[in-house]
Scaffold this active site. Structure first.
Site, PDB file in Angstrom:
ATOM      1  N   ASP A   1      10.978  77.133 -41.019  1.00  8.91           N
ATOM      2  CA  ASP A   1      11.938  77.787 -41.898  1.00  8.91           C
ATOM      3  C   ASP A   1      11.862  76.966 -43.287  1.00  8.91           C
ATOM      4  OD1 ASP A   1      14.824  78.811 -42.780  1.00  8.91           O
ATOM      5  OD2 ASP A   1      14.543  79.181 -40.695  1.00  8.91           O
TER       6      ASP A   1
ATOM      7  N   ASP B   1       7.710  77.934 -46.370  1.00 14.58           N
ATOM      8  CA  ASP B   1       8.350  79.509 -46.724  1.00 14.58           C
ATOM      9  C   ASP B   1       7.018  80.446 -46.184  1.00 14.58           C
ATOM     10  OD1 ASP B   1       8.859  81.977 -48.016  1.00 14.58           O
ATOM     11  OD2 ASP B   1       9.955  80.955 -49.421  1.00 14.58           O
ATOM     12  N   VAL B   2       7.505  81.371 -45.622  1.00 16.00           N
ATOM     13  CA  VAL B   2       6.304  82.338 -44.880  1.00 16.00           C
ATOM     14  C   VAL B   2       5.558  82.871 -46.169  1.00 16.00           C
ATOM     15  CG1 VAL B   2       7.355  82.557 -42.676  1.00 16.00           C
ATOM     16  CG2 VAL B   2       7.887  84.061 -44.502  1.00 16.00           C
TER      17      VAL B   2
ATOM     18  N   ASN C   1       9.155  85.935 -36.710  1.00 11.70           N
ATOM     19  CA  ASN C   1      10.554  86.228 -36.739  1.00 11.70           C
ATOM     20  C   ASN C   1      11.234  86.400 -38.119  1.00 11.70           C
ATOM     21  OD1 ASN C   1      13.469  86.321 -35.606  1.00 11.70           O
ATOM     22  ND2 ASN C   1      13.362  84.439 -36.651  1.00 11.70           N
TER      23      ASN C   1
ATOM     24  N   SER D   1      12.428  96.259 -36.109  1.00  9.81           N
ATOM     25  CA  SER D   1      13.861  96.549 -36.157  1.00  9.81           C
ATOM     26  C   SER D   1      13.982  97.969 -35.849  1.00  9.81           C
ATOM     27  CB  SER D   1      14.363  96.357 -37.493  1.00  9.81           C
ATOM     28  OG  SER D   1      15.618  97.047 -38.107  1.00  9.81           O
TER      29      SER D   1
ATOM     30  N   TYR E   1      13.350  97.064 -46.735  1.00  9.43           N
ATOM     31  CA  TYR E   1      13.560  96.489 -45.514  1.00  9.43           C
ATOM     32  C   TYR E   1      12.799  97.626 -44.313  1.00  9.43           C
ATOM     33  CZ  TYR E   1      15.832  94.869 -41.085  1.00  9.43           C
ATOM     34  OH  TYR E   1      16.328  94.284 -39.814  1.00  9.43           O
TER      35      TYR E   1
ATOM     36  N   VAL F   1      22.076  92.774 -34.514  1.00 10.42           N
ATOM     37  CA  VAL F   1      22.333  91.493 -33.688  1.00 10.42           C
ATOM     38  C   VAL F   1      23.184  90.598 -34.463  1.00 10.42           C
ATOM     39  CG1 VAL F   1      21.263  89.301 -32.833  1.00 10.42           C
ATOM     40  CG2 VAL F   1      19.854  91.744 -32.815  1.00 10.42           C
TER      41      VAL F   1
ATOM     42  N   THR G   1      24.058  87.874 -36.215  1.00 13.77           N
ATOM     43  CA  THR G   1      23.707  86.956 -36.962  1.00 13.77           C
ATOM     44  C   THR G   1      23.784  87.051 -38.260  1.00 13.77           C
ATOM     45  OG1 THR G   1      21.539  88.056 -37.547  1.00 13.77           O
ATOM     46  CG2 THR G   1      21.499  86.854 -35.473  1.00 13.77           C
TER      47      THR G   1
END
Length: 276
Positions: free
Chosen positions: A37, A75-76, A102, A158, A175, A208, A210
């Site tokens: 993460d 970090d991705v 994810n 999504s 997004y 979801v 979150t």
């Protein structure tokens, strides 16, 4: 014997939310977890990112349940750091079998943004969601092929990766574009990796429970979205899913029960996409 006994899973965005839930579910099914993460906020994002304390808590929860986890801050968007974190986990556990790309952000801001802010929000969302997914797959594929045991890659997309939803702002457009782009990445990799028995799929959650979905900016965005109200409700009588609901789909796609399931867009959406 647990369905994933002896296997190793790499999960991004693991500190909280869906990522933490996936780690707990796959660990319960027998997998060792390699988790990363970023543990740092992104200025254009409309809610705080996970903290190092939350990443440490994920590790504690996995271990308290009898699982094994190697966690790193990475970090991705930073490919060398991501690849190094994965390598450290593979060095500890000796293999890689499952990849859960994810990590993601949603920049749907209701507040007025300057042109510069809007453009930067687009860039940040694309970089985390789409570029980050590519980086995750790129770092993992060599390990999966070298293992010679096949494997499973699951990208988190999504409902916005199947339907046109997101408004006019750079964050919402980014997004939707990133989540659609993940589908193209998945379909191409599914074909390219099929000879190695590496399966590649996407999951497409509806809302979801979150931080991404319940922060004030997202709430205001949805309340003011054109055609909102019933248009944005799930046909099944549930307002939001829980992270564990998505983890159940991840666990299935990662298991041998799905050994011939590849190239699939898998909605976990209470009928949302079928309705629209």
């Amino acid at each position: 014997m647990p369905a994933l006994d002896g296997k190793v899973a790499f999960i991004t965005g693991v500190a909280r939310g869906q990522g933490r839930s996936h780690a707990l579910r796959l660990a319960a099914d027998g997998a060792a977890i390699i988790g990363v993460d970023s543990c740092a906020d992104i200025a254009t994002n409309c809610y705080p990112m996970a903290s190092r304390a939350e990443l440490d808590e994920t590790v504690e929860l996995v271990r308290a349940a009898g699982g094994r986890m190697h966690a790193s801050v990475a970090d991705v968007r930073d490919y060398p750091a991501l690849a190094a974190a994965l390598q450290a986990g593979v060095d500890e556990f000796g293999r890689l079998d499952i990849v859960c790309a994810n990590a993601g952000i949603a920049g749907m801001a209701f507040r007025e943004l300057s042109v510069e802010e809007d453009l930067q929000t687009w860039t940040d969302v694309i970089d985390v969601n789409l570029v980050g997914s590519f980086h995750t797959a790129k770092a993992a594929i060599g390990h999966l092929i070298a293992g010679g045991r096949g494997g499973s890659i699951v990208f988190t997309s999504s409902t916005a990766g199947l339907k046109g939803f997101g408004g006019l702002g750079g964050g919402g457009l980014g997004y939707a574009a990133s989540k659609h782009g993940i589908v193209g990445l998945m379909r191409t990799l599914a074909n390219a990796l099929a000879p190695h028995s590496i399966r590649v799929n996407t999951v497409h959650p509806t809302a979801v429970n979150t931080m991404m979905a319940v922060n004030p900016e997202m709430t205001a965005f949805l309340e003011n979205y054109p055609g909102g109200g019933p248009h944005l409700q799930n046909p099944m009588p549930v307002q939001m899913l829980e992270p564990a609901d998505i983890s159940a789909a991840i666990a299935f796609l990662a298991s041998d029960a799905a050994q011939y399931v590849t190239g699939v867009t898998f909605p976990v959406d209470a009928g949302f996409c079928n309705k629209l």
